[in-house]
Scaffold this active site. Structure first.
Site, short mmCIF file in Angstrom:
data_model
loop_
_atom_site.label_atom_id
_atom_site.label_comp_id
_atom_site.label_asym_id
_atom_site.label_seq_id
_atom_site.Cartn_x
_atom_site.Cartn_y
_atom_site.Cartn_z
N GLY A 11 8.97 -1.62 11.80
CA GLY A 11 8.50 -0.40 12.00
C GLY A 11 9.29 0.67 12.22
O GLY A 11 9.37 1.82 11.77
N LYS A 22 0.80 -1.26 0.01
CA LYS A 22 0.16 0.00 -0.12
C LYS A 22 0.79 1.28 -0.13
O LYS A 22 1.77 1.53 0.64
CB LYS A 22 -0.83 -0.01 0.92
CG LYS A 22 -1.95 -1.09 1.10
CD LYS A 22 -2.96 -0.76 2.26
CE LYS A 22 -4.30 -1.81 2.24
NZ LYS A 22 -4.99 -1.58 3.20
P1 AMP Z 1 4.12 -4.08 3.15
O1 AMP Z 1 3.78 -4.57 4.12
O2 AMP Z 1 3.43 -2.88 2.68
O3 AMP Z 1 5.71 -4.22 2.55
O4 AMP Z 1 3.60 -5.20 2.00
C1 AMP Z 1 3.91 -6.48 1.70
C2 AMP Z 1 2.93 -7.40 1.09
O5 AMP Z 1 2.69 -6.83 0.12
C3 AMP Z 1 3.16 -8.76 0.78
O6 AMP Z 1 2.34 -9.46 1.87
C4 AMP Z 1 2.90 -8.94 -0.53
O7 AMP Z 1 2.16 -10.14 -0.73
C5 AMP Z 1 2.20 -7.76 -1.13
N1 AMP Z 1 2.01 -7.58 -2.42
C6 AMP Z 1 3.28 -7.08 -3.09
N2 AMP Z 1 2.84 -7.12 -4.30
C7 AMP Z 1 1.72 -7.20 -4.33
C8 AMP Z 1 0.65 -7.12 -5.45
N3 AMP Z 1 1.09 -6.91 -6.56
N4 AMP Z 1 -0.51 -7.54 -5.41
C9 AMP Z 1 -1.09 -7.84 -3.93
N5 AMP Z 1 -0.17 -7.84 -2.83
C10 AMP Z 1 0.98 -7.51 -3.02
#
Ligand code: AMP
Length: 400
Positions: free
Chosen positions: A376, A200
């Site tokens: 974090g 996100k």
């Molecule tokens: P974050 O905690 O924001 O670093 O997000 C990590 C998560 O993003 C992981 O669990 C991934 O599975 C997810 N992620 C990465 N790329 C995608 C994508 N193209 N669609 C859905 N989820 C994603």
């Protein structure tokens, strides 16, 4: 010069040295420690304090016990593992404040070490209750914070305790973490590249804005890229898009353009009809994502592009996966990026969320210059360049 003292600045002889460590280790159902890297990383500081005849008191949290004792989250197994690693007895004290603890601490001789029970068995820890902080301070002559992973929290043991102790500073792990951040962000070899992936934009927006002031190049990947594609008017199918962040995506592009920062997005994507391990998949250019399909990894052209960008960088900061790397089918992009970083002689730091897991899986842990112990805390440090637990030490220095 750091704006706070380090453990080497104190005379520890015979003193009660209270070290806030991060022993929040993963455990299986039966209470066995499944990864002790956090315990290992505390050893330089603990050994230094012991070698200098400190009476060492270690304190940590483990998990989220909701402010009351939970036998499953006891630090007792950590005391046993630590004892093996130090090759020395570790006195486990089954409480962290109160008269019994004070008595046990009084009995500690120079060169001996005790581990207190989980700090979060008391509500006062996470609430930063001054009474709880004072009770911890009453066990302390010299306070050392070596828990980078919790340094973004204003908790009693990381923050509230500092004004109540005579002397306070940081340990070697904290010093190392700060040192790498400074190398990467304050006086980096250039070009400086940031790779930001993950799910996100909303959770990374502050970091992106702050990094745009410092970096020469930025790769934006993972699901986040699709919100940018929506801004550009490209079809995104069923890909994860944050509707309320589309304008923000435009602002990021504009701010990169104004600051002369080169932005890179994936040029192709592995799409599937559902996020499932055996889902049917295909590769498409990012401008041609079919409706009803979702992008779950970067494609082969993006891997080549990112490999080139990485190879041309002197310093690399990486957070967040390129795709849904938890599934075999969609992990290639993330593992390729990890391996590309490992191949360069660039100074590379990585951390936050699952990035360390991906690096481990790629088998390149030893080729990344530094993998942060903070999740974090890593992200907040990237964004703000400081952390509450460090600020409070700095304030103490200024006041003295
Ligand atoms: P974050 O905690 O924001 O670093 O997000 C990590 C998560 O993003 C992981 O669990 C991934 O599975 C997810 N992620 C990465 N790329 C995608 C994508 N193209 N669609 C859905 N989820 C994603």
């Amino acid at each position: 010069m750091l704006p706070y003292k380090t453990i080497e600045d104190f005379d520890l002889e015979g003193k009660r040295v209270f070290i806030r460590v991060d022993y929040n280790v993963p455990m299986d159902e039966d209470g066995n420690i499944t990864d002790d890297v956090r315990i290992r990383r505390s050893l330089p500081t603990v050994n230094y304090a012991l070698d200098h005849n400190g009476r060492v008191i270690l304190a940590s949290h483990l998990g989220r016990p909701k402010g009351e004792p939970d036998p499953k989250l006891s630090l007792r197994p950590v005391a046993i593992r630590l004892s093996r690693l130090l090759e020395k007895e570790v006195h486990f004290i089954p409480e962290c404040i109160g008269p019994e603890v004070e008595k046990e601490v009084e009995r500690l001789r120079p060169g001996e070490v005790a581990l207190l029970e989980n700090l979060r068995f008391h509500k006062g820890e996470t609430k930063n209750d001054p009474e709880f902080a004072k009770a911890l301070a009453s066990l302390t002559d010299v306070y050392i914070n070596d828990a980078f992973g919790t340094a973004h929290r204003r908790h009693a043991s990381t923050y509230g305790i500092v004004p109540f102790v005579a002397e306070a500073g940081i340990g070697f792990l904290m010093k190392k973490e700060i040192g790498y951040f400074n190398k990467a962000l304050v006086s980096p070899g250039r070009p400086l590249l940031a790779i930001i992936g993950g799910a996100k934009i909303s959770t990374k927006i502050g970091i992106m804005e702050s990094l745009l002031q410092k970096v020469d190049k930025m790769i934006v990947s993972g699901a986040m890229a699709f919100t940018f594609y929506r801004y550009l008017g490209w079809p995104t199918g069923k890909s994860l898009v944050e509707g309320d962040m589309v304008d923000m995506a435009g602002k990021i592009i504009e701010s990169a353009w104004k600051g002369g920062v080169k932005l890179y997005f994936p040029v192709d994507t592995v799409v599937a009809k559902e996020m499932a391990p055996r889902a049917e998949s295909q590769v498409t250019p990012c401008q041609e994502i079919p409706s009803g399909w979702m992008g779950l990894d970067i494609g082969p052209a993006s891997i080549i592009l990112f490999e080139e960008v990485i190879a041309g960088s002197e310093t690399i900061i990486w957070n967040g996966p390129m795709g849904v790397f938890e599934m075999e089918k969609f992990k290639k992009g993330t593992l390729s990026v990890a391996r590309a970083i490992a191949r360069t002689p660039a100074l590379s730091i990585a951390g936050g969320g699952d990035t360390d897991v991906a690096i481990n899986e790629a088998g390149v842990t030893d080729q990344i210059t530094y993998i942060s112990t903070g999740g974090g805390a890593f992200l907040e440090f990237l964004e703000k360049g400081t952390l509450p637990a460090l600020e409070v030490l700095n304030e103490k220095e200024v006041a003295q």
